[in-house]
Enzyme design. Structure first.
Site, PDB file in Angstrom:
ATOM      1  N   ASN A   1      -9.372   2.546   7.378  1.00 57.49           N
ATOM      2  CA  ASN A   1     -10.987   2.461   7.632  1.00 57.49           C
ATOM      3  C   ASN A   1     -11.065   2.166   9.373  1.00 57.49           C
ATOM      4  OD1 ASN A   1     -11.445   3.026   4.972  1.00 57.49           O
ATOM      5  ND2 ASN A   1     -12.525   1.115   4.826  1.00 57.49           N
TER       6      ASN A   1
ATOM      7  N   PHE B   1      -4.966  -0.268   9.365  1.00 60.78           N
ATOM      8  CA  PHE B   1      -5.608   0.084   7.968  1.00 60.78           C
ATOM      9  C   PHE B   1      -6.450   1.530   8.305  1.00 60.78           C
ATOM     10  CE2 PHE B   1      -4.129  -4.116   7.325  1.00 60.78           C
ATOM     11  CZ  PHE B   1      -3.615  -3.866   6.118  1.00 60.78           C
TER      12      PHE B   1
ATOM     13  N   ASP C   1      -5.651  12.096   2.809  1.00 69.36           N
ATOM     14  CA  ASP C   1      -5.673  12.431   1.291  1.00 69.36           C
ATOM     15  C   ASP C   1      -7.018  12.879   1.076  1.00 69.36           C
ATOM     16  OD1 ASP C   1      -6.611   9.403   2.089  1.00 69.36           O
ATOM     17  OD2 ASP C   1      -7.366   9.544   0.169  1.00 69.36           O
TER      18      ASP C   1
ATOM     19  N   ASN D   1     -13.769   7.277   5.026  1.00 72.19           N
ATOM     20  CA  ASN D   1     -13.511   6.257   5.783  1.00 72.19           C
ATOM     21  C   ASN D   1     -12.914   6.319   7.097  1.00 72.19           C
ATOM     22  OD1 ASN D   1     -15.930   5.184   4.784  1.00 72.19           O
ATOM     23  ND2 ASN D   1     -14.873   3.883   3.430  1.00 72.19           N
TER      24      ASN D   1
ATOM     25  N   HIS E   1      -3.876   7.030  -1.122  1.00 72.76           N
ATOM     26  CA  HIS E   1      -4.526   6.733   0.152  1.00 72.76           C
ATOM     27  C   HIS E   1      -3.265   7.075   1.280  1.00 72.76           C
ATOM     28  CE1 HIS E   1      -8.765   6.459   1.544  1.00 72.76           C
ATOM     29  NE2 HIS E   1      -8.647   5.344   1.850  1.00 72.76           N
TER      30      HIS E   1
ATOM     31  N   TYR F   1       0.833  -1.367   0.039  1.00 74.95           N
ATOM     32  CA  TYR F   1      -0.036  -0.016  -0.031  1.00 74.95           C
ATOM     33  C   TYR F   1       0.969   1.289  -0.085  1.00 74.95           C
ATOM     34  CZ  TYR F   1      -3.703  -3.123   1.300  1.00 74.95           C
ATOM     35  OH  TYR F   1      -4.711  -4.219   1.203  1.00 74.95           O
TER      36      TYR F   1
END
Length: 188
Positions: free
Chosen positions: A68, A66, A93, A114, A20, A15
């Protein structure tokens, strides 16, 4: 005065290049500029670092839960160090800003983000500062997930890194509580 700067993102090598993770990029840049290293902190479900800016200690946090599920990490950090949401800057972001634009604000809604939604829920508050790093909208809401979970083009990445560099210069103002001055410097 800002005592904690949180970068939102997703952990792991898969990632790290994604749009993000702009919040992670920001706090990593701050740590690097100040010769500070992140260390894993299981009690905070994240990685943290600290800086000394003009005799003011400020913590950096990268939740490793993560995007969320970032709120729990932030809440545990705030509780442990007795820091209020109002003394916290969350960097993330922002689809609603063009690439290369960075905006600072206090409070507001989550705008469909989120990560912010989870932070607000965990803290029970919207009253924290946000540094919004523009990544631009892909044009269709159906494309958003794929868009944020992919790397920006080289020119976009260059503009994002430039905006992060510009925004890094206002951190000392935020840490000493000069929010109006910081906003003016960033937005003009």
């Amino acid at each position: 005065m800002i005592k904690l700067i949180v970068g939102l993102g997703n952990p792991g090598k898969n990632y790290q290049e994604h749009r993000h993770n702009a919040g992670f990029w920001f706090v990593e840049s701050l740590a690097s500029l100040n010769d500070s290293k992140f260390t894993s902190q299981s009690k905070f479900l994240g990685e943290s670092s600290d800086l000394n800016l003009n005799s003011n200690k400020v913590f950096l946090l990268k939740p490793q839960t993560f995007m969320n599920n970032s709120g729990g990490s932030i809440k545990s950090f705030l509780n442990y160090y007795d820091i209020s949401p109002e003394e916290t800057l969350v960097v993330h972001d922002e689809l609603d800003l063009p690439v290369g634009i960075v905006k600072l604000k206090l409070g507001g809604g989550h705008g469909g983000h989120n990560g912010l939604r989870d932070v607000m829920k965990a803290l029970g508050s919207k009253n924290f500062y946000r540094l919004r790093i523009g990544i631009e909208h892909p044009g269709s809401k159906n494309e958003v997930v794929d868009y944020v979970l992919n790397a920006p083009s080289k020119s976009e990445l260059c503009a994002i890194k430039e905006s992060i560099s510009r925004a890094s210069k206002i951190v000392e103002l935020l840490v000493k509580g000069s929010f109006e001055e910081a906003m003016k410097a960033l937005h003009t």
